[in-house]
Design an enzyme around this catalytic site. Structure first.
Site, short mmCIF file in Angstrom:
data_model
loop_
_atom_site.label_atom_id
_atom_site.label_comp_id
_atom_site.label_asym_id
_atom_site.label_seq_id
_atom_site.Cartn_x
_atom_site.Cartn_y
_atom_site.Cartn_z
N MET A 88 38.47 43.10 49.41
CA MET A 88 37.83 43.78 50.60
C MET A 88 37.50 42.53 51.80
SD MET A 88 37.37 46.73 50.08
CE MET A 88 38.28 47.56 48.84
N CYS A 89 38.32 41.16 51.47
CA CYS A 89 38.02 40.43 52.57
C CYS A 89 38.80 40.62 53.86
CB CYS A 89 38.61 39.04 51.95
SG CYS A 89 37.40 38.25 50.89
N HIS A 90 38.24 40.58 55.01
CA HIS A 90 39.19 40.64 56.31
C HIS A 90 39.83 39.53 56.44
CE1 HIS A 90 35.39 43.19 56.90
NE2 HIS A 90 35.96 43.79 57.77
N MET A 124 34.28 33.14 51.16
CA MET A 124 35.14 33.37 50.25
C MET A 124 36.39 32.62 50.36
SD MET A 124 33.59 35.58 48.31
CE MET A 124 35.12 35.59 47.24
N GLU A 125 36.83 32.09 51.35
CA GLU A 125 37.99 31.32 51.87
C GLU A 125 37.81 29.83 51.14
OE1 GLU A 125 38.49 34.75 54.46
OE2 GLU A 125 36.62 33.55 53.81
N ASP A 139 47.09 22.29 36.69
CA ASP A 139 48.78 22.35 36.69
C ASP A 139 49.37 21.29 36.65
OD1 ASP A 139 51.32 24.16 36.46
OD2 ASP A 139 51.49 23.49 38.25
#
Length: 176
Positions: A88-90, A124-125, A139
């Site tokens: 739901m992120c733009h 969120m980014e 990793d």
């Protein structure tokens, strides 16, 4: 820029869930009527490693290459692609990404700051940048972190959180 405050959760009211409609269906929030603002979000997280792995990172002795340079690239890529992984992120225009690695005795702390100009925030980014950057570190060093059973008893990522979220209307100064 001033701190952004949410109107949701004031007093005894339940916060409004903006990603669901009145029937409970998931939806993207309509931000079309919101004004464009300068926005900045800062997130941070930690990966715990053995002292010998930290030494190998500092001395650039990890066989896969430069751990922090690779993790920085991964963090920036994750920021730019957040809209593709969080449903739901733009998709927002990223104007800047800063990454800072603090290498300590038994851990690496990654801070990611993201800036945008638009109608919705970029926390969120910033979180995606932190988690992916720390996953890239893992990793890159996993061969050094494995024990004799192929497990990672001393390796963990934790304390991922938003440190700060700011917004400022275009044309205003931080002192307004």
């Amino acid at each position: 820029m001033s701190d952004e405050r949410s109107d949701a959760g004031d007093g005894d009211e339940e916060p409004e869930l903006t990603h669901v409609d009145e029937t409970g269906d998931v939806q993207m929030v309509d931000v079309g009527s919101k004004p464009d603002t300068e926005r900045r979000a800062v997130a941070r997280g930690t990966i715990h490693l053995t002292e010998s792995t930290i030494g190998a990172i500092r001395d650039d002795e990890i066989g896969k290459g430069d751990v922090l340079a690779t993790a920085r690239i991964g963090a920036v890529q994750a920021v730019k692609h957040t809209w593709e992984t969080i449903p739901m992120c733009h998709q927002i225009p990223i104007t800047n990404v800063d990454t800072d690695f603090d290498v300590r005795d038994e851990r690496v702390v990654l801070t990611v700051a993201v800036e945008t100009t638009g109608k919705t925030g970029c926390e969120m980014e910033a979180l995606e940048g932190v988690t992916t950057g720390l996953n890239v570190v893992w990793d890159m060093v996993k061969a050094a972190e494995k024990d004799e059973d192929g497990q990672y008893p001393d390796t963990r990522i934790d304390d991922v959180h938003v440190v700060r979220k700011e917004k400022q209307r275009l044309g205003e100064s931080a002192d307004d």
